[in-house]
Design an enzyme around this catalytic site. Structure first.
Site, PDB file in Angstrom:
ATOM      1  N   PRO A  88       0.827  -1.221   0.000  1.00 49.84           N
ATOM      2  CA  PRO A  88       0.000   0.000   0.000  1.00 49.84           C
ATOM      3  C   PRO A  88       0.858   1.266   0.000  1.00 49.84           C
ATOM      4  O   PRO A  88       0.369   2.343  -0.312  1.00 49.84           O
ATOM      5  CB  PRO A  88      -0.793  -0.120   1.301  1.00 49.84           C
ATOM      6  CG  PRO A  88      -0.739  -1.546   1.682  1.00 49.84           C
ATOM      7  CD  PRO A  88       0.576  -2.060   1.164  1.00 49.84           C
ATOM      8  N   GLU A 115       1.427  -8.332   8.375  1.00 50.95           N
ATOM      9  CA  GLU A 115       1.400  -6.859   8.437  1.00 50.95           C
ATOM     10  C   GLU A 115       2.260  -6.241   7.349  1.00 50.95           C
ATOM     11  O   GLU A 115       2.221  -5.043   7.106  1.00 50.95           O
ATOM     12  CB  GLU A 115       1.889  -6.376   9.819  1.00 50.95           C
ATOM     13  CG  GLU A 115       0.982  -6.764  10.960  1.00 50.95           C
ATOM     14  CD  GLU A 115      -0.481  -6.399  10.634  1.00 50.95           C
ATOM     15  OE1 GLU A 115      -1.328  -7.319  10.628  1.00 50.95           O
ATOM     16  OE2 GLU A 115      -0.721  -5.223  10.299  1.00 50.95           O
ATOM     17  N   ARG A 153      -1.508  -7.652 -21.219  1.00 51.91           N
ATOM     18  CA  ARG A 153      -2.379  -7.147 -22.292  1.00 51.91           C
ATOM     19  C   ARG A 153      -1.669  -6.120 -23.162  1.00 51.91           C
ATOM     20  O   ARG A 153      -2.062  -5.865 -24.291  1.00 51.91           O
ATOM     21  CB  ARG A 153      -3.620  -6.457 -21.720  1.00 51.91           C
ATOM     22  CG  ARG A 153      -4.548  -7.314 -20.925  1.00 51.91           C
ATOM     23  CD  ARG A 153      -5.688  -6.465 -20.383  1.00 51.91           C
ATOM     24  NE  ARG A 153      -6.661  -6.141 -21.461  1.00 51.91           N
ATOM     25  CZ  ARG A 153      -6.698  -5.004 -22.113  1.00 51.91           C
ATOM     26  NH1 ARG A 153      -5.815  -4.051 -21.822  1.00 51.91           N
ATOM     27  NH2 ARG A 153      -7.590  -4.775 -23.060  1.00 51.91           N
ATOM     28  N   ASP A 168      -7.714   0.732 -25.728  1.00 50.03           N
ATOM     29  CA  ASP A 168      -8.110   0.534 -24.321  1.00 50.03           C
ATOM     30  C   ASP A 168      -8.664   1.804 -23.702  1.00 50.03           C
ATOM     31  O   ASP A 168      -8.296   2.899 -24.101  1.00 50.03           O
ATOM     32  CB  ASP A 168      -6.859   0.198 -23.485  1.00 50.03           C
ATOM     33  CG  ASP A 168      -6.647  -1.292 -23.390  1.00 50.03           C
ATOM     34  OD1 ASP A 168      -5.555  -1.691 -23.003  1.00 50.03           O
ATOM     35  OD2 ASP A 168      -7.587  -2.028 -23.730  1.00 50.03           O
TER      36      ASP A 168
HETATM   37  C1  4FV Z   1      -1.416  -4.086  -1.336  1.00 49.22           C
HETATM   38  C2  4FV Z   1      -2.066  -3.053  -2.025  1.00 49.22           C
HETATM   39  C3  4FV Z   1      -1.739  -4.552   0.022  1.00 49.22           C
HETATM   40  C4  4FV Z   1      -0.457  -5.102   2.972  1.00 49.22           C
HETATM   41  C5  4FV Z   1      -0.113  -6.012   4.073  1.00 49.22           C
HETATM   42  C6  4FV Z   1      -0.427  -7.297   2.079  1.00 49.22           C
HETATM   43  C7  4FV Z   1      -1.077  -5.966   1.925  1.00 49.22           C
HETATM   44  C8  4FV Z   1      -0.127  -7.412   3.523  1.00 49.22           C
HETATM   45  N1  4FV Z   1      -0.452  -4.558  -2.124  1.00 49.22           N
HETATM   46  N2  4FV Z   1      -1.479  -2.956  -3.258  1.00 49.22           N
HETATM   47  N3  4FV Z   1      -3.110  -2.293  -1.625  1.00 49.22           N
HETATM   48  N4  4FV Z   1      -0.855  -5.434   0.578  1.00 49.22           N
HETATM   49  O1  4FV Z   1      -2.723  -4.135   0.621  1.00 49.22           O
HETATM   50  O2  4FV Z   1      -0.510  -3.867  -3.288  1.00 49.22           O
HETATM   51  O3  4FV Z   1       1.145  -7.936   3.664  1.00 49.22           O
END
Ligand code: 4FV
Length: 265
Positions: A88, A115, A153, A168
Site C-alpha cells: 500500500p 502486516e 495485455r 483501451d
Molecule cells: C497491497 C495493495 C496490500 C499489505 C499487508 C499485504 C497488503 C499485507 N499490495 N497494493 N493495496 N498489501 O494491501 O498492493 O502484507
C-alpha cells in the site's frame, strides 16, 4: 517477458496461469510465468517466514532472511530483473505504469503477507514499490495478478487484434466508448443505427463522442488532466454551446435574464 512471483502461496497462481488471455500468452510464449515459494528459502526447521514485530503490538512481519534469499535466487536467474514489492506504500498502479512495466524483459513481483515485510528488504533489494489501490489486502498475491494481467495485455500479440490495447480505456486518457453486440434489439432497446451503417468515419466519430461523454459523466477528472486534441475540443465546445442555449431558453422562459446572472449570485 518473464514474470517471477515470490509468494508463500504459489498455488494461488495455478488457476490464474491457466485461463483466458494469460493462458494463451503463456502458450504462445509471449510471457513466461513462474513462482518461487518464499518458504523454500526459510532455513529453519518449520520453514517459518514470519515473526513478531519489534516494539510490540499485534500482527506478524515477514522475516528478512527468507525473502532476501528468494529475491537473490530470482536475481541469479534474471540479473536484469526489475524487482517490485506490492505494498500500500507504493505508487498507485495505472495504465501508464502498465505501459512502463511492459518495457521490461523480466519482472520479479514480491508478495507480502501479514502486516508486511521487514523494512530492510525494501531499502536493499527492491527497485520499485507499487500499490493497486488505497485499501489493505491480506496479501500481495492479488495485486501481483492484477499487474501481470494489465501488463500482459500491453504486449503485442496477446490480445485479439494487433491494436486492441491501443483502443483501451485510458489508452488515450478517455474511458472506452459504448460497445454493442447481437441481438440488434434487446428488451426493446436497439443498437444505435450509426453502428449498423458501415460508415466507418461516422462510426469513429460516434465512438469518440461516446468515449468523451462517458468520461465527462463518469470521470471528469480524467478530462481535466487530459491533453485534449482539436477534435475533442470541437466536440466539447459543441456540447457546451448546446448547454448554453438550453440554459438561455430556460432563463428566457422563466423571465430571469441570463446576462449578468453573476450579478444574481
Ligand atoms: C497491497 C495493495 C496490500 C499489505 C499487508 C499485504 C497488503 C499485507 N499490495 N497494493 N493495496 N498489501 O494491501 O498492493 O502484507
Amino acid at each position: 517477458m518473464k514474470f517471477v512471483v515470490l509468494t508463500i502461496f504459489p498455488e494461488m497462481f495455478a488457476p490464474f496461469w491457466d485461463h483466458g488471455i494469460i493462458r494463451r500468452a503463456i502458450e504462445k510464449e509471449k510471457i513466461f510465468a513462474s513462482t518461487l515459494n518464499i518458504r523454500d528459502f526459510a532455513d529453519n526447521r518449520h520453514q517459518v517466514t514470519d515473526d513478531r514485530t519489534y516494539g510490540g503490538g499485534s500482527g506478524m512481519v515477514m522475516k528478512p532472511e527468507p525473502l532476501a534469499a528468494a529475491i537473490r535466487a530470482a536475481e541469479q536467474e534474471m540479473p536484469s530483473a526489475h524487482k517490485v514489492l506490492l505494498t500500500p506504500q507504493g505508487r498507485v498502479f495505472n495504465q501508464k505504469i502498465a505501459h512502463e512495466l511492459a518495457l521490461y524483459k523480466n519482472l520479479v513481483l514480491v508478495c507480502g503477507r501479514y502486516e508486511g515485510v521487514d523494512e530492510r528488504i525494501n531499502s536493499e533489494l527492491i527497485d520499485d514499490e507499487i500499490s493497486i489501490g488505497d485499501y489493505v489486502l491480506t496479501g500481495g498475491e492479488l495485486a501481483a495478478m492484477v499487474i501481470i494481467d494489465a501488463v500482459t495485455r500491453q504486449l503485442p500479440g496477446t490480445l485479439g487484434g494487433e491494436d486492441a490495447a491501443k483502443k483501451d480505456s485510458f489508452a488515450d486518457g478517455l474511458l472506452e466508448h459504448a460497445h454493442y453486440t447481437r441481438p440488434q434489439v434487446f428488451e426493446d432497446e436497439a443498437v444505435p443505427d450509426i453502428l449498423l451503417s458501415g460508415h466507418h468515419e461516422e462510426i469513429e466519430n460516434w465512438r469518440l463522442e461516446s468515449a468523451l461523454m462517458r468520461t465527462l459523466m463518469k470521470r471528469a477528472d480524467l478530462l481535466q488532466k487530459k491533453d485534449l486534441n482539436p477534435k475533442e475540443i470541437e466536440i466539447l465546445e459543441k456540447w457546451s454551446r448546446r448547454i448554453e442555449d438550453i440554459l438561455k431558453s430556460y432563463h428566457r422562459a422563466h423571465g430571469e435574464h441570463r446576462e449578468g446572472a453573476e450579478k444574481k449570485s
